[in-house]
Design an enzyme around this catalytic site. Structure first.
Site, PDB file in Angstrom:
ATOM      1  N   CYS A  20       0.819  -1.218   0.000  1.00 24.54           N
ATOM      2  CA  CYS A  20       0.000   0.000   0.000  1.00 24.54           C
ATOM      3  C   CYS A  20       0.852   1.267   0.000  1.00 24.54           C
ATOM      4  O   CYS A  20       0.429   2.291  -0.542  1.00 24.54           O
ATOM      5  CB  CYS A  20      -0.956  -0.006   1.188  1.00 24.54           C
ATOM      6  SG  CYS A  20      -0.145  -0.269   2.775  1.00 24.54           S
ATOM      7  N   HIS A  40      -1.743   0.546   6.911  1.00 24.68           N
ATOM      8  CA  HIS A  40      -2.286   0.773   5.559  1.00 24.68           C
ATOM      9  C   HIS A  40      -2.175   2.250   5.208  1.00 24.68           C
ATOM     10  O   HIS A  40      -2.591   3.120   5.967  1.00 24.68           O
ATOM     11  CB  HIS A  40      -3.750   0.335   5.465  1.00 24.68           C
ATOM     12  CG  HIS A  40      -4.322   0.534   4.087  1.00 24.68           C
ATOM     13  ND1 HIS A  40      -3.893  -0.190   2.994  1.00 24.68           N
ATOM     14  CD2 HIS A  40      -5.261   1.414   3.625  1.00 24.68           C
ATOM     15  CE1 HIS A  40      -4.554   0.216   1.916  1.00 24.68           C
ATOM     16  NE2 HIS A  40      -5.380   1.194   2.267  1.00 24.68           N
ATOM     17  N   ASN A  91      -7.572   5.493  -2.447  1.00 25.50           N
ATOM     18  CA  ASN A  91      -7.253   4.298  -1.657  1.00 25.50           C
ATOM     19  C   ASN A  91      -7.143   3.075  -2.564  1.00 25.50           C
ATOM     20  O   ASN A  91      -8.046   2.800  -3.356  1.00 25.50           O
ATOM     21  CB  ASN A  91      -8.355   4.084  -0.606  1.00 25.50           C
ATOM     22  CG  ASN A  91      -7.948   3.108   0.474  1.00 25.50           C
ATOM     23  OD1 ASN A  91      -7.201   2.162   0.237  1.00 25.50           O
ATOM     24  ND2 ASN A  91      -8.453   3.322   1.675  1.00 25.50           N
TER      25      ASN A  91
END
Length: 251
Positions: free
Chosen positions: A14, A119, A134
């Protein structure tokens, strides 16, 4: 939205997805970030060695895993910061006392990097519109200027660390495309405050901190402006203004 660069989640990369979404291109790979992680680890080792390589503190440090990266693909905020420095970019905590972010209007910024439980993801302005990039999302999600502050308040209430990005972002095709052809939000793109209990809770918490002191003339003017704007009660922004007004009354 086809012109927007949006990396989907792959493994635990991520941080890579967050950076590339911010820069709007495949600028970094996991290998690139690993190099920065190794450099940071070495810098930390050298600093620890200054106390003596035979010391118990140094030996314990060598036994610990890296705090900058791991085998899953996670990278620390230090790695992200180092990677952004290559592009002349800087990140500052959203809650910092730095004058650039203190009492700032979020919609006047250019991008945010958010983190929770390892994250990372990016919220960025492209053209004249804000998008949630995202990597866990199927596609970029449009965020109105009005809803942006409430969304950040919700993230903060949920325990996210938020950083503001400063510096000149590299030019990207999506900027020009969306500036000329703004994305039209679908109907009910964003839930109203009255229908979103989590957002209401975040908003109340945020406003309770902001309005602890007695209202001054500026706040009174803001309330009057909000009350006046309630005469246009036909869209998302009207719902948000109502929620703001109710929260300020409660505060």
């Amino acid at each position: 939205m086809d012109s927007i660069f949006h990396e989907k989640q792959e493994g635990s990369l991520c941080a890579q997805h967050c950076l590339n979404s911010l820069l709007q291109g495949p600028y970094f790979t996991a290998v690139d970030l690993s190099v920065w992680g190794e450099k940071l680890d070495e810098e930390e080792r050298v600093r620890m060695a200054e106390s003596g390589e035979e010391s118990e503190e140094y030996r314990n440090f060598l036994k610990q895993p890296s705090g900058n990266m791991d085998d899953s693909g996670y990278f620390s905020i230090q790695v992200i910061s180092k990677a952004l420095q290559v592009w002349g970019l800087e990140i500052v905590p959203y809650t910092s006392a730095d004058e650039r972010v203190k009492d700032c209007d979020p919609s006047k910024m250019q991008a945010f990097i958010c983190n929770y439980q390892n994250h990372w993801f990016t919220i960025r302005k492209i053209g004249n519109q804000w998008f949630n990039l995202n990597s866990l999302l199927a596609r970029p999600v449009l965020i109105s200027d009005t809803y942006l502050a409430l969304f950040l308040a919700q993230l903060k209430n949920e325990g996210y660390s938020i950083f503001v990005v400063f510096g000149e972002l590299p030019p990207c095709t999506a900027d020009e495309v969306i500036r000329l052809n703004p994305v039209v939000p679908p109907i009910n793109n964003t839930p109203s405050c009255e229908e979103d209990p989590e957002l209401q809770a975040a908003l109340k918490l945020s406003l309770s901190q902001e309005f602890e002191e007695p209202a001054n003339s500026e706040e009174e003017e803001l309330q009057r402006a909000l009350m006046l704007s309630l005469s246009c009660d036909n869209d998302e922004e009207s719902n948000l203004r109502k929620a703001l007004l109710m929260s300020m009354d409660n505060a």
